[in-house]
Scaffold this active site. Structure first.
Site: not given
Length: 252
Positions: A69, A177
């Site tokens: 991220e 994910e």
């Protein structure tokens, strides 16, 4: 994993979240600045952390999320303004891959991981970062796509475009994910109906059919949990009885 011969991937070596405050403080508890001395201290801490974790699990890990991220498409350079960035500048990402490559097994994948990679602006920002890392001769083997999606978004065409784009750089794609919210917005709290779950099931089918079609571009698919009794989407972005995973609360 060692006892049962399981594959293992590590998430994550560097992240702006979940990092203890002391990492970004000096010995007196004061915030680190971007001074050369503080930059050297933070890089030393980063290198020590990566070397310790990678060495400890090197024998069973075949994929590492090196950075997670780091993309913010709203920024001119596409990078998140985290403490890592504010202290070290954009070069910290390359350093993380450099440190990981120095100690990881040569056959283990080094991955950059992010969410909403099917969004056009974010996809472009991430592409530029990966392209730049590769141009520096760094070992970046894969791009991790978190794939936190919902029953209406993103379109299959966007998923295909994302995987094909990064495959063009010579890197592999990983779905890291995946879960699928039964809601299409951040405010709905109405009960999830059986009809919605049927829609969700067919959408899971369609997406996995796409994964199979693109299997030469994808090395793995990881679900973000096993069953609806234990999912972060029960409390994020609001508290509601979401049902995003393959099995229900009774593992059916």
């Amino acid at each position: 994993a060692r006892n049962h011969g399981l594959r293992m991937r590590v998430h994550t070596l560097l992240w702006h979240s979940q990092t203890p405050n002391w990492v970004f403080q000096d010995e007196n508890g004061q915030p680190l600045t971007n001074s050369p001395a503080h930059q050297a201290l933070l890089l030393q801490r980063l290198q020590s952390h990566i070397e310790t974790v990678v060495t400890r699990y090197n024998d069973i890990v075949d994929a590492w999320d090196v950075v997670n991220e780091v993309i913010d498409a709203s920024q001119p350079d596409g990078l998140r303004r985290s403490p890592w960035y504010n202290i070290l500048g954009p070069g910290y990402i390359a350093k993380a891959f450099e440190y990981a490559a120095a100690v990881a097994r040569p056959d283990a994948l080094l991955c950059i991981n992010d969410y909403s990679t099917t969004d056009a602006a974010k996809r472009a920002a991430l592409y530029n970062v990966v392209q730049n890392l590769l141009s520096q001769g760094l070992k970046v083997d894969s791009v991790g796509h978190q794939m936190h999606i919902n029953i209406a978004w993103p379109p299959l065409a966007d998923i295909r475009q994302t995987f094909e784009l990064f495959a063009g750089l010579g890197v592999i794609n990983e779905v890291t994910e995946m879960d699928m919210s039964a809601y299409t917005n951040n405010s709905d709290t109405s009960p999830v109906t059986e009809q919605t779950l049927i829609v969700q099931g067919y959408r899971y089918r369609d997406i996995f059919n796409l994964y199979r079609e693109l299997k030469d571009l994808i090395s793995s698919v990881t679900l973000w949990g096993l069953a609806d009794d234990n999912t972060w989407l029960k409390t994020f972005p609001i508290t509601r009885d979401d049902k995003p995973l393959l099995f229900d609360e009774d593992l059916q």
